[in-house]
Motif scaffolding. Structure first.
Motif, PDB file in Angstrom:
ATOM      1  N   VAL A   1       0.835  -1.199   0.000  1.00  0.00           N
ATOM      2  CA  VAL A   1       0.000   0.000   0.000  1.00  0.00           C
ATOM      3  C   VAL A   1       0.871   1.251   0.000  1.00  0.00           C
ATOM      4  O   VAL A   1       0.618   2.203  -0.761  1.00  0.00           O
ATOM      5  CB  VAL A   1      -0.975   0.009   1.199  1.00  0.00           C
ATOM      6  CG1 VAL A   1      -1.644   1.366   1.359  1.00  0.00           C
ATOM      7  CG2 VAL A   1      -2.011  -1.090   1.047  1.00  0.00           C
ATOM      8  N   LEU A   2       1.915   1.277   0.807  1.00  0.00           N
ATOM      9  CA  LEU A   2       2.817   2.428   0.841  1.00  0.00           C
ATOM     10  C   LEU A   2       3.467   2.666  -0.515  1.00  0.00           C
ATOM     11  O   LEU A   2       3.576   3.804  -0.976  1.00  0.00           O
ATOM     12  CB  LEU A   2       3.903   2.233   1.904  1.00  0.00           C
ATOM     13  CG  LEU A   2       3.458   2.355   3.351  1.00  0.00           C
ATOM     14  CD1 LEU A   2       4.610   1.982   4.289  1.00  0.00           C
ATOM     15  CD2 LEU A   2       2.976   3.761   3.639  1.00  0.00           C
ATOM     16  N   ARG A   3       3.884   1.609  -1.167  1.00  0.00           N
ATOM     17  CA  ARG A   3       4.513   1.747  -2.490  1.00  0.00           C
ATOM     18  C   ARG A   3       3.513   2.264  -3.514  1.00  0.00           C
ATOM     19  O   ARG A   3       3.846   3.146  -4.307  1.00  0.00           O
ATOM     20  CB  ARG A   3       5.100   0.413  -2.941  1.00  0.00           C
ATOM     21  CG  ARG A   3       6.298   0.009  -2.112  1.00  0.00           C
ATOM     22  CD  ARG A   3       6.891  -1.267  -2.633  1.00  0.00           C
ATOM     23  NE  ARG A   3       7.912  -1.758  -1.725  1.00  0.00           N
ATOM     24  CZ  ARG A   3       8.904  -2.530  -2.105  1.00  0.00           C
ATOM     25  NH1 ARG A   3       9.020  -2.902  -3.367  1.00  0.00           N
ATOM     26  NH2 ARG A   3       9.798  -2.949  -1.231  1.00  0.00           N
ATOM     27  N   PHE A   4       2.300   1.725  -3.506  1.00  0.00           N
ATOM     28  CA  PHE A   4       1.280   2.197  -4.449  1.00  0.00           C
ATOM     29  C   PHE A   4       0.971   3.677  -4.220  1.00  0.00           C
ATOM     30  O   PHE A   4       0.827   4.445  -5.173  1.00  0.00           O
ATOM     31  CB  PHE A   4       0.004   1.365  -4.354  1.00  0.00           C
ATOM     32  CG  PHE A   4       0.095   0.034  -5.042  1.00  0.00           C
ATOM     33  CD1 PHE A   4       0.424  -0.059  -6.387  1.00  0.00           C
ATOM     34  CD2 PHE A   4      -0.150  -1.131  -4.345  1.00  0.00           C
ATOM     35  CE1 PHE A   4       0.509  -1.288  -7.028  1.00  0.00           C
ATOM     36  CE2 PHE A   4      -0.070  -2.371  -4.981  1.00  0.00           C
ATOM     37  CZ  PHE A   4       0.262  -2.446  -6.318  1.00  0.00           C
ATOM     38  N   LYS A   5       0.858   4.087  -2.963  1.00  0.00           N
ATOM     39  CA  LYS A   5       0.576   5.491  -2.661  1.00  0.00           C
ATOM     40  C   LYS A   5       1.704   6.386  -3.159  1.00  0.00           C
ATOM     41  O   LYS A   5       1.463   7.457  -3.724  1.00  0.00           O
ATOM     42  CB  LYS A   5       0.363   5.684  -1.158  1.00  0.00           C
ATOM     43  CG  LYS A   5      -0.968   5.169  -0.671  1.00  0.00           C
ATOM     44  CD  LYS A   5      -1.137   5.423   0.810  1.00  0.00           C
ATOM     45  CE  LYS A   5      -2.491   4.935   1.291  1.00  0.00           C
ATOM     46  NZ  LYS A   5      -2.668   5.182   2.728  1.00  0.00           N
TER      47      LYS A   5
END
Length: 75
Positions: free
Chosen positions: A63-67
């Motif tokens: 999720v952090l990478r996608f954000k």
């Protein structure tokens, strides 16, 4: 999930590179794997535990990478 590489005897990074080239893939991607032989793609790896698999910790990392990518791409 867009696809998976066949499990061969070579370096996983080489198998991933082959898949990317064969599918003319352009864009961001995350590798979920319990191994770390990703060659040039180590920055794309979210390493999962061999016994526990994909857990909340790995999910949160994804999720952090996608954000981050969404901000970079102005999405």
């Amino acid at each position: 999930i867009l696809g998976c590489t066949p499990r061969g005897t070579g370096c996983r990074g080489d198998e991933i590179k082959e898949w990317i080239e064969e599918n003319n893939f352009k864009g961001h991607f995350i590798i979920l794997d319990d191994d770390s032989d990703m060659g040039d793609y180590m920055d794309n790896l979210v390493k999962c535990d061999t016994y526990n698999g994909f857990t909340v910790r790995e999910y949160e990392e994804c999720v952090l990478r996608f954000k981050k990518w969404m901000v970079e791409d102005n999405v």
